[in-house]
Design an enzyme around this catalytic site. Structure first.
Site, PDB file in Angstrom:
ATOM      1  N   GLU A  54       0.822  -1.208   0.000  1.00 45.99           N
ATOM      2  CA  GLU A  54       0.000   0.000   0.000  1.00 45.99           C
ATOM      3  C   GLU A  54       0.859   1.262   0.000  1.00 45.99           C
ATOM      4  OE1 GLU A  54      -2.240  -3.039   2.645  1.00 45.99           O
ATOM      5  OE2 GLU A  54      -0.184  -2.586   2.007  1.00 45.99           O
ATOM      6  N   ALA A 164      14.000 -45.855  -8.590  1.00 42.08           N
ATOM      7  CA  ALA A 164      15.382 -46.185  -8.946  1.00 42.08           C
ATOM      8  C   ALA A 164      15.379 -47.562  -9.620  1.00 42.08           C
ATOM      9  CB  ALA A 164      16.281 -46.212  -7.711  1.00 42.08           C
TER      10      ALA A 164
END
Length: 382
Positions: A54, A164
């Site tokens: 602001e 893996a």
């Protein structure tokens, strides 16, 4: 253009502005000041301690803010923190109308900015693009209301769900574009977390390298302090902040050796299995102003976090490869649901292509079940 449409247009721009910057541990906030369709000032909260959105927008607008409408994604503050109250500056500038996306959820804030503005005769409209404004501050809102870091879980798997090969090789299942996206994710989080077994297997760096951005704090979950002093994480702890979460039973000598290298060792309560309590881990990180954390594995840690219903987001990269039935199973090691209807799921799910890989991500939803404990009350091992 009607006032309703105009409010939505300017708030959408404020939300776009709010996505900029790196304000953690403060929230992302954007602001637009307009006179009808004409934008006279814009701003966002760039960094913690800097001017709020602001104030930046008011300075850009100057005298044109007098009589204008201010659009803020979050309720303007009415308290003194590192900066003066934004409400005071809004009133001093002569803004006559304020449109707010979302109320401030901070329970420690006393005296709402919305009420103060209304008391001073400013017209206030609340809830414009409410859900979009909510999404902008979701991690921070979770952090500030629960006292725990907002947790995102990242997984990478083959088409047949393996992480893996049968020999344990995992570099690389996913393509370069996916790995670049992971680096982007890291740069959007205050910390990146993984289990010690993954460190022992891969000796990762866990830094942001493929894209611009800061490297997050690196967090290792290591109940017995097995992190090798020779590991890359320990050896580079002076350059990139590195923290090990361990239990009170872990070796004092190991802690001293790691601390000498610059590794921060934090002890948390243990579970019945002698592992780090995952709720305590997220509370300790929050106490150190870690708003959001990205967990990158391994399977045991991911499983315990899911079992405790702690992740708020899930990010999954699926590579178009098959690693076979003898490949390392599952990115998540947990008992899992009894029925598909009980399974946690991404909702809404967002799908993208990352090179040859599929990337799905979004908020994770845990189905409600009779007798189910709420997040933070279960304490499985990590």
């Amino acid at each position: 253009m009607s006032e309703v449409d105009l409010d939505a247009v300017h708030m959408a721009r404020a939300i776009e502005l709010g996505q900029k910057g790196d304000p953690s541990p403060n929230p992302h906030v954007g602001c637009v000041i307009a006179r009808g369709e004409q934008v006279v000032g814009e701003g966002h909260h760039a960094t913690a301690g800097a001017e709020h959105a602001e104030i930046v927008a008011l300075k850009a607008a100057g005298k044109k803010a007098n009589g204008a409408t201010l659009y803020a994604t979050l309720e303007p503050c009415n308290h003194v923190g590192k900066t003066p109250p934004c409400v005071d500056a809004i009133l001093a500038a002569g803004v006559t109308r304020v449109v707010i996306g979302r109320r401030d959820p901070n329970p420690r804030v006393t005296g709402g900015g919305l009420e103060r503005l209304e008391q001073q005769g400013v017209e206030v409209k609340l809830g414009v693009l409410d859900q979009e404004s909510k999404a902008l501050i979701r991690p921070w809102a979770h952090f500030i209301t629960t006292g725990r870091s907002y947790l995102s879980l990242k997984l990478a798997v083959s088409l047949d769900g393996r992480i893996a090969t049968r020999t344990g090789a995992s570099k690389w299942i996913t393509c370069q574009e996916s790995r670049t996206r992971v680096h982007q994710l890291r740069g959007q989080h205050d910390a990146v977390m993984l289990g010690v077994n993954t460190v022992l297997a891969d000796d990762p760096r866990l830094t942001v390298r493929d894209v611009p951005g800061r490297s997050p704090i690196r967090v290792v979950i290591d109940s017995r302090l097995r992190l090798p002093p020779s590991s890359h994480l320990a050896q580079t702890a002076q350059q990139t902040p590195t923290c090990v979460m361990t239990t009170h039973a872990a070796s004092a000598a190991a802690e001293q050796e790691l601390s000498a290298l610059g590794v921060r060792v934090v002890r948390v309560p243990s579970t019945a299995e002698g592992r780090c309590d995952p709720v305590a881990v997220l509370q300790e990180l929050a106490a150190r102003e870690v708003v959001n954390v990205l967990c990158e594995g391994g399977a045991e840690l991911a499983g315990s976090l899911l079992a405790a219903r702690l992740p708020s987001e899930l990010h999954v990269f699926v590579a178009p490869v098959l690693l076979g039935p003898r490949g390392r199973p599952g990115a998540v090691d947990w008992a899992g649901p009894e029925a598909p209807s009980d399974a946690p799921r991404i909702n809404p799910a967002r799908w993208e292509l990352c090179g040859s890989d599929a990337y799905v991500w979004g908020p994770i939803v845990f189905p409600k079940k009779t007798g189910t404990t709420t997040p933070g009350t279960t304490k499985p091992g990590t």
